[in-house]
Each structure stands twice: as structure tokens, then as C-alpha cells.
Design a protein around this motif. Structure first.
Motif, PDB file in Angstrom:
ATOM      1  N   LEU A  26      -0.649 -46.766 -50.577  1.00  0.00           N
ATOM      2  CA  LEU A  26      -0.367 -47.857 -51.505  1.00  0.00           C
ATOM      3  C   LEU A  26       0.954 -48.516 -51.147  1.00  0.00           C
ATOM      4  N   GLY A  27       1.859 -47.746 -50.563  1.00  0.00           N
ATOM      5  CA  GLY A  27       3.143 -48.293 -50.141  1.00  0.00           C
ATOM      6  C   GLY A  27       2.978 -49.454 -49.172  1.00  0.00           C
ATOM      7  N   ILE A  99       4.906 -37.529 -58.014  1.00  0.00           N
ATOM      8  CA  ILE A  99       4.352 -38.733 -57.374  1.00  0.00           C
ATOM      9  C   ILE A  99       2.827 -38.712 -57.442  1.00  0.00           C
ATOM     10  N   TYR A 103       0.288 -41.539 -58.695  1.00  0.00           N
ATOM     11  CA  TYR A 103      -0.362 -42.139 -57.523  1.00  0.00           C
ATOM     12  C   TYR A 103      -1.884 -42.063 -57.698  1.00  0.00           C
ATOM     13  N   SER A 221       7.245 -45.423 -47.829  1.00  0.00           N
ATOM     14  CA  SER A 221       6.156 -45.737 -46.925  1.00  0.00           C
ATOM     15  C   SER A 221       5.997 -44.685 -45.829  1.00  0.00           C
ATOM     16  N   LEU A 222       7.099 -44.114 -45.373  1.00  0.00           N
ATOM     17  CA  LEU A 222       6.993 -43.109 -44.307  1.00  0.00           C
ATOM     18  C   LEU A 222       6.805 -41.696 -44.845  1.00  0.00           C
ATOM     19  N   SER A 223       6.618 -41.549 -46.153  1.00  0.00           N
ATOM     20  CA  SER A 223       6.456 -40.227 -46.775  1.00  0.00           C
ATOM     21  C   SER A 223       7.650 -39.326 -46.483  1.00  0.00           C
ATOM     22  N   LEU A 224       8.849 -39.884 -46.585  1.00  0.00           N
ATOM     23  CA  LEU A 224      10.039 -39.092 -46.264  1.00  0.00           C
ATOM     24  C   LEU A 224      10.786 -38.657 -47.518  1.00  0.00           C
ATOM     25  N   MET A 226      10.864 -35.667 -49.102  1.00  0.00           N
ATOM     26  CA  MET A 226      10.369 -34.617 -49.995  1.00  0.00           C
ATOM     27  C   MET A 226       9.656 -33.488 -49.257  1.00  0.00           C
ATOM     28  N   CYS A 228       7.330 -33.641 -47.003  1.00  0.00           N
ATOM     29  CA  CYS A 228       5.931 -33.879 -46.624  1.00  0.00           C
ATOM     30  C   CYS A 228       5.779 -33.686 -45.117  1.00  0.00           C
ATOM     31  N   SER A 314      -3.069 -40.502 -48.335  1.00  0.00           N
ATOM     32  CA  SER A 314      -1.700 -40.191 -48.748  1.00  0.00           C
ATOM     33  C   SER A 314      -1.700 -39.126 -49.830  1.00  0.00           C
ATOM     34  N   SER A 317      -1.803 -35.595 -48.670  1.00  0.00           N
ATOM     35  CA  SER A 317      -0.550 -35.036 -48.145  1.00  0.00           C
ATOM     36  C   SER A 317       0.360 -34.599 -49.286  1.00  0.00           C
ATOM     37  N   LEU A 318       0.305 -35.323 -50.388  1.00  0.00           N
ATOM     38  CA  LEU A 318       1.124 -34.937 -51.545  1.00  0.00           C
ATOM     39  C   LEU A 318       0.625 -33.614 -52.124  1.00  0.00           C
ATOM     40  N   LEU A 381      13.337 -38.780 -54.144  1.00  0.00           N
ATOM     41  CA  LEU A 381      13.176 -39.071 -52.710  1.00  0.00           C
ATOM     42  C   LEU A 381      14.496 -39.442 -52.050  1.00  0.00           C
TER      43      LEU A 381
HETATM   44  N1  TRP Z   1       3.567 -42.946 -47.886  1.00  0.00           N
HETATM   45  C1  TRP Z   1       2.582 -43.131 -48.899  1.00  0.00           C
HETATM   46  C2  TRP Z   1       2.405 -44.612 -49.187  1.00  0.00           C
HETATM   47  O1  TRP Z   1       3.002 -45.419 -48.557  1.00  0.00           O
HETATM   48  C3  TRP Z   1       2.873 -42.377 -50.155  1.00  0.00           C
HETATM   49  C4  TRP Z   1       3.243 -40.964 -49.907  1.00  0.00           C
HETATM   50  C5  TRP Z   1       2.466 -39.979 -49.448  1.00  0.00           C
HETATM   51  C6  TRP Z   1       4.524 -40.407 -50.036  1.00  0.00           C
HETATM   52  N2  TRP Z   1       3.187 -38.833 -49.293  1.00  0.00           N
HETATM   53  C7  TRP Z   1       4.434 -39.078 -49.640  1.00  0.00           C
HETATM   54  C8  TRP Z   1       5.710 -40.943 -50.442  1.00  0.00           C
HETATM   55  C9  TRP Z   1       5.555 -38.292 -49.624  1.00  0.00           C
HETATM   56  C10 TRP Z   1       6.836 -40.149 -50.425  1.00  0.00           C
HETATM   57  C11 TRP Z   1       6.772 -38.840 -50.007  1.00  0.00           C
HETATM   58  O2  TRP Z   1       1.690 -44.968 -50.074  1.00  0.00           O
END
Ligand code: TRP
Length: 444
Positions: A26-27, A99, A103, A221-224, A226, A228, A314, A317-318, A381
Motif C-alpha cells: 500500500l505504501g 501495523i 493494514y 515503503s522499504l519495510s525498514l 522494525m 522485517c 506485505s 511479512s508483517l 518505525l
Molecule cells: N512496505 C510495505 C508497504 O509499502 C508495508 C510493510 C510491510 C512494512 N512490512 C513492513 C512497513 C515492515 C514497515 C515495516 O506497503
């Protein structure tokens, strides 16, 4: 391939697809186009690219290195390297929990819109339509349950048989659908104006706030921030090349965001809508665009299939971040973990869903969903990302990280010096400024 009995990715390509799947969500499809639309088009794009190159890739590499070095979940990984820093992993798991809860609600809306688009209901006032959809009590909850059910179903089947297999199908499909929609969008009469807006920078719209928005967007957007990528990195074999992975993932994610803008903004212009309409761009402006477009029902459906798939890869991965923690640390089985965690996260999502008009649930002047979004993005985050940099730069140390990144000196890492400076100084300081700005200590 099993090292110390832990599951691993089947192939390098499989890992890349899964990590790109985590990042593209979604990001990219919802947040990036509307941020670009309201922050000066190409000017925002350029700033975003610089941030990805300097800070995004730096943290991506750091997270993957921590994960692969420890072969553990986010909490276990920090605990193993330095007991005192366990809290960074704990914050990450909490962030994943929070999240995913909202989400999944938005992912559910996307499924609801996918189904609705088939019946061609997008004529009329789409703002009213969206309002009445989300303020319903039951319908969004049912879609939230469906979305969470799909997420659980994939994670339940494990790394190779679940996440990797699903991503290898869904990610190529996603890029193909995106390209079909771009072709449609660019061939609309009047699309050129949108393309110009998107590709010709207008730096007069750039403020400190633009830079902050781009930095926050890069994290999400990069899932950074936390753990992941720590978790996904923990399933990598010791032979993989972390340096190239940490470039391929951000490049693919940025390409997806760029393409999403190219799919959406020209169409918005072609029908005379406002590109800076904010978060409503995806669920309000776009349906109105599809209603007027030749073959709009088909393209509307395709678009919401795309959004649903992106959100799903996404969401898995969460859920995996939370599940890996329970599986490693509490020694639960994967099946029991994913079912129970998924259920609890679903329950936590209920107030977010209801807060969109069905029931009045406010916290600190925000509806519950916006509050969850605010806490996770602006606090968990950002601080998480900052602590990860400090941890890798100063506690674990860049030399230990280098050993992991170069596979004990067998792979070249020519940019080590640059990366060290970025991870020790530039990234944590930039993020700290972002944090102060986002909690309102000062504002640009
Ligand atoms: N990156 C995903 C997006 O852009 C969302 C997402 C998935 C995310 N895993 C994450 C964001 C971990 C932060 C941390 O929609």
C-alpha cells in the motif's frame, strides 16, 4: 537446505521476490502517488530517490546483516548480539503487530472495492460511496477477516512453501498488471499533462516538510525499522550476497512506486481531477477516473486486484515478524502460532475498522486507525530505524557487520567506507531530526 534445523529460502530469486513483496505494498500504490501528487511531483520524486540511495539502502543492508549473522527472529537477533539491545527487537515485533492490525483493514477495503468494481458501482459521488462503505459496521469487518485469513493461510505454510511460493507468483503478476494499467493510462487523451507534472520538477513546492515526508515514506515503503528485513535475512544461507540484495530490493520497490505514479497521475489529470487530493486518491479519485474511462470496469477491477496482491505480500511479512518471534523464542509450532497471532491481530484491527464512521473511537484527537498509523510510523518505525543504525554503527560495530556482509572476506564490499559513515552518522542524525519533526517538537 537446512542449517541448524531452521527453515531457509529455497532459492535466491525466491528470497528476492519475497523481500520485494514485503516492500511493495500500500505504501507504493496508495501512499507514494498521493504524496507525490501533493508535494510537487517530480521534485518529490528526486528527493525520495536520494533518500533511498543514501539511507534506505544503508539500513536495508544493516538489517539483512543482523538477520543473517544471527539466524534468528528480530528479538532473538538483538538479544544474541547484545542483551541490552533486545528492546529494539521487541519494539519491532510490537510495530509489526500494530501495523498489520490496520493494514489488514485497508487491505480488506481493497478486496471490497475489487468486488464492487465488478458491479460497476463507481458512478456517482465516489466520496460519498467511500464514506458509506467504510462507515458500515459489518462489511469492512468481513473483508478485514477475509484479508487476514488469506495472510494467515500463506504464513501458515512456512517460508519456502508459503511465503516464497506465493511471492514468486504474485510479484511478477503485480508488475504485469501495473504495466497494463500504465499503457491504458498513458493512452488517454490529456495524459501528457500528468506525465509532465510527474517528470518535470517544481522545486518551489519543496519545503522541510517535503523532505520529512520523503524520509518517512522511504522507511514505510522499504519495510525498514522494525526487524522485517532482519527476519527475512535470517532465512538466508551464508553464501548469499547481501550487498547486491540490499540494492536490488530498494531498486525494485522504487521502480514499483514510480510505475504506480505513472499509472495513476496521468489518468487523474486526463479527467481533470486534483492530484493533490491526499489519502483519498486511491479510493475516491481513482474510482471516479475508472467510471469515466473506456473499459473502466475492467481496469478498475484489475487495479484493485493489484492493490490487494501488493497488500497481501506485505501483510505476510508483517505476520512473519511476529510469528518468527513466537516460534523461535516460545518454541510454539508454526501452525499454532500463525493461527493464534493472526486471530489476535484481527481482533486488534476491529476498532480500527469501526473507527471509520460506524463507532466513534478517538484517541488523542485521531480516529483509532489514524492513531495506530501515527504511532507505528512516526514513533515505532522511526525510532526503530535510528536504533538499528546506532546498534550496527556503534554497538555491534561496522567491522563485525563487514565480516557478515562480505561472507568473511570472500565478497567485495567496495563501498564499506561510505556505508560506515552513513550508518554511524548520517542516517541516525537524519532520522532523529525526522522523529522530532514528526512528533511535533518543531516543524518545518
Ligand atoms: N512496505 C510495505 C508497504 O509499502 C508495508 C510493510 C510491510 C512494512 N512490512 C513492513 C512497513 C515492515 C514497515 C515495516 O506497503
Amino acid at each position: 537446505m537446512q542449517e541448524n534445523g531452521r527453515e531457509q529460502w529455497g532459492t535466491r530469486v525466491g528470497f528476492i521476490f519475497a523481500a520485494v513483496g514485503s516492500a511493495v505494498g500500500l505504501g507504493n500504490l496508495w501512499r507514494f502517488p498521493h504524496l507525490t501528487g501533493s508535494n510537487g511531483g517530480a521534485a518529490f520524486l528526486i528527493i525520495y530517490l536520494i533518500i533511498i540511495a543514501l539511507i534506505g539502502i544503508t539500513i536495508m543492508l544493516s538489517e539483512l546483516a543482523i538477520g543473517r549473522a544471527t539466524q534468528l527472529n528480530a528479538v532473538g537477533a538483538f538479544k544474541k548480539l547484545s542483551k541490552k539491545w533486545t528492546f529494539v527487537g521487541v519494539m519491532g515485533v510490537i510495530a509489526g503487530f500494530v501495523i498489520l492490525s490496520y493494514y489488514s483493514v485497508i487491505g480488506g477495503w481493497s478486496i471490497g472495492y475489487m468486488v464492487r468494481s465488478l458491479t460497476g458501482v463507481f458512478s456517482g459521488d465516489t466520496a460519498e460511496l467511500f464514506g458509506s462503505f467504510v462507515s458500515n459496521t459489518w462489511e469492512p469487518l468481513i473483508w478485514h477477516a477475509v484479508f487476514m485469513g488469506l495472510t494467515i493461510g500463506i504464513v501458515y505454510n512456512g517460508i519456502k512453501g508459503g511465503i516464497e511460493r506465493a511471492s514468486k507468483i504474485m510479484i511478477p503478476a503485480l508488475f504485469i498488471m501495473l504495466i497494463i494499467i500504465i499503457v491504458r493510462s498513458l493512452t488517454l487523451p490529456g495524459a501528457a499533462e500528468g506525465v509532465a507534472f510527474y517528470l518535470k520538477p517544481d522545486f518551489s513546492k519543496v519545503t522541510g516538510g517535503t523532505i520529512m515526508a520523503a524520509l518517512g515514506q522511504a522507511f514505510f515503503s522499504l519495510s525498514l525499522g522494525m526487524g522485517c528485513m532482519v527476519t527475512y535475512g535470517s532465512y538466508l544461507s551464508k553464501k548469499e550476497n547481501l550487498v547486491s540484495s540490499s540494492a536490488i530490493i530498494p531498486i525494485s520497490d522504487t521502480l514499483a512506486a514510480f510505475l504506480a505514479g505513472l499509472a495513476i497521475l496521468p489518468a487523474v489529470f486526463a479527467f481533470g481531477f486534483d492530484p493533490s487530493s491526499g489519502p483519498g486518491l486511491m479510493f475516491i479519485t481513482l474510482p471516479a477516473v475508472f467510471a469515466q474511462m473506456p473499459l473502466g470496469t475492467f481496469f478498475g477491477f484489475l487495479f484493485f486486484v493489484l492493490v490487494t496482491i501488493a497488500a497481501l505480500t506485505s501483510a505476510i511479512s508483517l505476520l512473519e515478524v511476529c510469528s518468527a518471534y513466537v516460534i523461535d523464542e516460545w518454541k510454539w509450532s508454526r501452525k499454532k502460532t500463525t493461527l493464534l497471532m493472526g486471530l489476535v491481530i484481527f481482533l486488534l484491527g476491529i476498532p480500527s475498522s469501526l473507527s471509520q464512521g460506524a463507532v466513534n473511537i478517538n484517541l488523542f484527537g485521531m480516529d483509532f486507525l489514524s492513531f495506530m498509523d501515527y504511532i507505528s510510523n512516526n514513533v515505532l518505525l522511526t525510532l526503530g530505524g535510528m536504533f538499528i543504525c546506532i546498534f550496527v554503527g556503534w554497538i555491534w560495530g561496522v567491522n563485525n557487520a563487514k565480516k557478515e556482509i562480505t561472507n568473511d572476506g570472500t565478497i567485495k564490499f567496495g563501498l564499506f567506507g561510505v556505508w560506515s559513515i552513513l550508518v554511524k552518522f548520517v542516517a541516525p542524525i537524519a532520522i532523529f531530526i525526522l522523529f522530532l519533526n514528526s512528533i511535533g517538537v518543531f516543524s518545518f
